[in-house]
Motif scaffolding. Sequence first.
Motif, PDB file in Angstrom:
ATOM      1  N   ILE A  10       2.416  -0.093 -28.156  1.00  0.00           N
ATOM      2  CA  ILE A  10       3.784   0.411 -28.108  1.00  0.00           C
ATOM      3  C   ILE A  10       4.753  -0.730 -28.374  1.00  0.00           C
ATOM      4  CG2 ILE A  10       5.549   1.495 -26.666  1.00  0.00           C
ATOM      5  CD1 ILE A  10       3.309   3.364 -27.507  1.00  0.00           C
ATOM      6  N   LEU A  11       5.710  -0.486 -29.244  1.00  0.00           N
ATOM      7  CA  LEU A  11       6.747  -1.459 -29.549  1.00  0.00           C
ATOM      8  C   LEU A  11       7.976  -1.199 -28.689  1.00  0.00           C
ATOM      9  CD1 LEU A  11       6.620  -1.509 -33.445  1.00  0.00           C
ATOM     10  CD2 LEU A  11       5.979  -3.386 -31.946  1.00  0.00           C
ATOM     11  N   PHE A  12       8.514  -2.263 -28.122  1.00  0.00           N
ATOM     12  CA  PHE A  12       9.791  -2.174 -27.413  1.00  0.00           C
ATOM     13  C   PHE A  12      10.782  -3.044 -28.153  1.00  0.00           C
ATOM     14  CE2 PHE A  12      12.930  -3.871 -24.442  1.00  0.00           C
ATOM     15  CZ  PHE A  12      13.482  -2.682 -23.978  1.00  0.00           C
ATOM     16  N   MET A  13      11.958  -2.495 -28.443  1.00  0.00           N
ATOM     17  CA  MET A  13      12.953  -3.224 -29.220  1.00  0.00           C
ATOM     18  C   MET A  13      14.289  -3.231 -28.504  1.00  0.00           C
ATOM     19  SD  MET A  13      14.419  -2.412 -33.050  1.00  0.00           S
ATOM     20  CE  MET A  13      12.978  -3.002 -33.939  1.00  0.00           C
ATOM     21  N   ARG A  14      14.959  -4.392 -28.570  1.00  0.00           N
ATOM     22  CA  ARG A  14      16.351  -4.468 -28.135  1.00  0.00           C
ATOM     23  C   ARG A  14      17.167  -5.083 -29.279  1.00  0.00           C
ATOM     24  NH1 ARG A  14      13.912  -7.823 -24.257  1.00  0.00           N
ATOM     25  NH2 ARG A  14      14.645  -6.448 -22.608  1.00  0.00           N
ATOM     26  N   ALA A  15      18.412  -4.662 -29.373  1.00  0.00           N
ATOM     27  CA  ALA A  15      19.253  -5.122 -30.483  1.00  0.00           C
ATOM     28  C   ALA A  15      20.697  -5.197 -30.034  1.00  0.00           C
ATOM     29  CB  ALA A  15      19.115  -4.181 -31.683  1.00  0.00           C
ATOM     30  N   VAL A  16      21.465  -6.034 -30.731  1.00  0.00           N
ATOM     31  CA  VAL A  16      22.897  -6.162 -30.473  1.00  0.00           C
ATOM     32  C   VAL A  16      23.603  -6.280 -31.811  1.00  0.00           C
ATOM     33  CG1 VAL A  16      22.718  -8.672 -30.251  1.00  0.00           C
ATOM     34  CG2 VAL A  16      24.674  -7.486 -29.238  1.00  0.00           C
ATOM     35  N   LEU A  17      24.772  -5.663 -31.917  1.00  0.00           N
ATOM     36  CA  LEU A  17      25.552  -5.695 -33.148  1.00  0.00           C
ATOM     37  C   LEU A  17      27.029  -5.713 -32.801  1.00  0.00           C
ATOM     38  CD1 LEU A  17      25.864  -5.342 -36.290  1.00  0.00           C
ATOM     39  CD2 LEU A  17      25.893  -2.867 -35.853  1.00  0.00           C
TER      40      LEU A  17
ATOM     41  N   LEU B  13      25.074  -2.619 -27.802  1.00  0.00           N
ATOM     42  CA  LEU B  13      23.704  -2.926 -27.414  1.00  0.00           C
ATOM     43  C   LEU B  13      22.861  -1.671 -27.550  1.00  0.00           C
ATOM     44  CD1 LEU B  13      24.523  -4.966 -24.198  1.00  0.00           C
ATOM     45  CD2 LEU B  13      23.649  -5.910 -26.330  1.00  0.00           C
ATOM     46  N   ALA B  14      21.613  -1.837 -27.982  1.00  0.00           N
ATOM     47  CA  ALA B  14      20.712  -0.693 -28.122  1.00  0.00           C
ATOM     48  C   ALA B  14      19.293  -1.132 -27.812  1.00  0.00           C
ATOM     49  CB  ALA B  14      20.779  -0.119 -29.542  1.00  0.00           C
ATOM     50  N   SER B  15      18.485  -0.181 -27.391  1.00  0.00           N
ATOM     51  CA  SER B  15      17.072  -0.466 -27.153  1.00  0.00           C
ATOM     52  C   SER B  15      16.282   0.812 -27.371  1.00  0.00           C
ATOM     53  CB  SER B  15      16.837  -0.998 -25.734  1.00  0.00           C
ATOM     54  OG  SER B  15      17.205  -0.041 -24.764  1.00  0.00           O
ATOM     55  N   GLY B  16      14.977   0.652 -27.524  1.00  0.00           N
ATOM     56  CA  GLY B  16      14.116   1.816 -27.717  1.00  0.00           C
ATOM     57  C   GLY B  16      12.667   1.400 -27.717  1.00  0.00           C
TER      58      GLY B  16
ATOM     59  N   ALA C 115      12.890   1.615 -35.658  1.00  0.00           N
ATOM     60  CA  ALA C 115      14.019   0.942 -36.308  1.00  0.00           C
ATOM     61  C   ALA C 115      15.133   1.928 -36.617  1.00  0.00           C
ATOM     62  CB  ALA C 115      13.544   0.260 -37.584  1.00  0.00           C
ATOM     63  N   ASN C 116      14.780   3.110 -37.087  1.00  0.00           N
ATOM     64  CA  ASN C 116      15.776   4.130 -37.396  1.00  0.00           C
ATOM     65  C   ASN C 116      16.537   4.551 -36.144  1.00  0.00           C
ATOM     66  OD1 ASN C 116      17.055   6.072 -39.146  1.00  0.00           O
ATOM     67  ND2 ASN C 116      15.806   7.638 -38.144  1.00  0.00           N
ATOM     68  N   GLN C 117      15.797   4.711 -35.058  1.00  0.00           N
ATOM     69  CA  GLN C 117      16.407   5.105 -33.785  1.00  0.00           C
ATOM     70  C   GLN C 117      17.385   4.047 -33.285  1.00  0.00           C
ATOM     71  OE1 GLN C 117      13.477   5.599 -30.651  1.00  0.00           O
ATOM     72  NE2 GLN C 117      14.959   5.003 -29.085  1.00  0.00           N
ATOM     73  N   VAL C 118      16.967   2.792 -33.312  1.00  0.00           N
ATOM     74  CA  VAL C 118      17.814   1.717 -32.806  1.00  0.00           C
ATOM     75  C   VAL C 118      19.022   1.500 -33.718  1.00  0.00           C
ATOM     76  CG1 VAL C 118      17.889  -0.795 -32.410  1.00  0.00           C
ATOM     77  CG2 VAL C 118      15.961   0.551 -31.533  1.00  0.00           C
ATOM     78  N   ALA C 119      18.816   1.567 -35.037  1.00  0.00           N
ATOM     79  CA  ALA C 119      19.933   1.389 -35.968  1.00  0.00           C
ATOM     80  C   ALA C 119      20.986   2.466 -35.772  1.00  0.00           C
ATOM     81  CB  ALA C 119      19.419   1.391 -37.400  1.00  0.00           C
ATOM     82  N   ARG C 120      20.555   3.691 -35.576  1.00  0.00           N
ATOM     83  CA  ARG C 120      21.503   4.795 -35.330  1.00  0.00           C
ATOM     84  C   ARG C 120      22.327   4.527 -34.077  1.00  0.00           C
ATOM     85  NH1 ARG C 120      17.278   8.472 -36.349  1.00  0.00           N
ATOM     86  NH2 ARG C 120      17.317   9.012 -34.132  1.00  0.00           N
ATOM     87  N   SER C 121      21.658   4.025 -33.023  1.00  0.00           N
ATOM     88  CA  SER C 121      22.367   3.738 -31.773  1.00  0.00           C
ATOM     89  C   SER C 121      23.400   2.633 -31.966  1.00  0.00           C
ATOM     90  CB  SER C 121      21.368   3.318 -30.690  1.00  0.00           C
ATOM     91  OG  SER C 121      20.481   4.368 -30.371  1.00  0.00           O
ATOM     92  N   LEU C 122      23.062   1.629 -32.766  1.00  0.00           N
ATOM     93  CA  LEU C 122      23.974   0.521 -33.009  1.00  0.00           C
ATOM     94  C   LEU C 122      25.222   0.967 -33.768  1.00  0.00           C
ATOM     95  CD1 LEU C 122      21.553  -2.379 -34.045  1.00  0.00           C
ATOM     96  CD2 LEU C 122      22.831  -2.192 -31.889  1.00  0.00           C
ATOM     97  N   LEU C 123      25.048   1.931 -34.659  1.00  0.00           N
ATOM     98  CA  LEU C 123      26.160   2.350 -35.513  1.00  0.00           C
ATOM     99  C   LEU C 123      26.944   3.524 -34.967  1.00  0.00           C
ATOM    100  CD1 LEU C 123      24.371   2.018 -38.972  1.00  0.00           C
ATOM    101  CD2 LEU C 123      26.058   0.463 -37.970  1.00  0.00           C
ATOM    102  N   THR C 124      26.524   4.047 -33.838  1.00  0.00           N
ATOM    103  CA  THR C 124      27.210   5.203 -33.243  1.00  0.00           C
ATOM    104  C   THR C 124      28.540   4.781 -32.604  1.00  0.00           C
ATOM    105  OG1 THR C 124      25.124   6.304 -32.764  1.00  0.00           O
ATOM    106  CG2 THR C 124      27.063   7.043 -31.533  1.00  0.00           C
TER     107      THR C 124
END
Length: 290
Positions: free
Chosen positions: A254-261, A269-272, A281-290
Amino acid sequence: MGCLRLGTRGSPLALKQAEIARKQLAAVGVERMETIIITTTGDRIVDKPLYDIGGKGLFAKELQQALLEEKIDIAVHSLKDMEWHFPAGLQLTAVLEREDPRDCFISLNHSHYHDLPPNSVIGTCSPRRVSQLHYRLPTVLTIPLRGNVQTRLQRLEEMGLDGIILAVAGLKRLDLTHRITMYLEPEFMIPSAGQGVIALESRINDHQTNEILRQINHPPTWECITAEKAVLAHINGSCHTAIGVYAQRSDDGILFMRAVLEYDGRVRLASGEGADPYELANQVARSLLT
């Protein structure tokens, strides 16, 4: 095959990374290798921020041109210094096992970033680091600081800075971890996509070299950086983008990702988590751009 030619930048860190790649290639039976040093535009222009002169791709452009002209067979890169897209005819063929992906705080006078008084001056050229520093420590000031690892360490004292931010991986590879004041965990500062990863680029049609490179590819690291670079692709991220993306893989896959933009003046901030790097990646990118 004949002599395998590895192209690299000429900095101490780049040469160390090429040496690491050579050792792994030797371990799978490659006997004849040559290291070719190539000076990139990013190496020649050191007095301006990367985003003013064309971006991180300036550390890769000449290496990629040498590949296309068949002057070298493999380009050895720091993956975080590469754009998420590749020139026609070239591909990322292998990555080596990831070194420590964290950033670190280095200071001559402060043992913790919490000790920094208002208006302390931190040296860094990275929009990602600047954004996260201002988000976490609003009273801190930042100034541009470029150059190789040794140059930045030297300027810390020469310029009287309160601190600088560097990648841990480079310091470890250069046996300079004794200079680290404090490690910055991803909860405080999310790393750059691909940070700590040595990337090996080759020509798509060079099947013999590609087969060798696949033998030293590290699949868990490949899976993580696939997810990280896919986030950059979703948002069309570049050196101008204040973004951090970091994926970790658990033992059960399982991959866990955190991101900031930082986008439109706001830090998001987003994670998934998930099993498929592209879906994650699609899920996290959508959260960052929302």
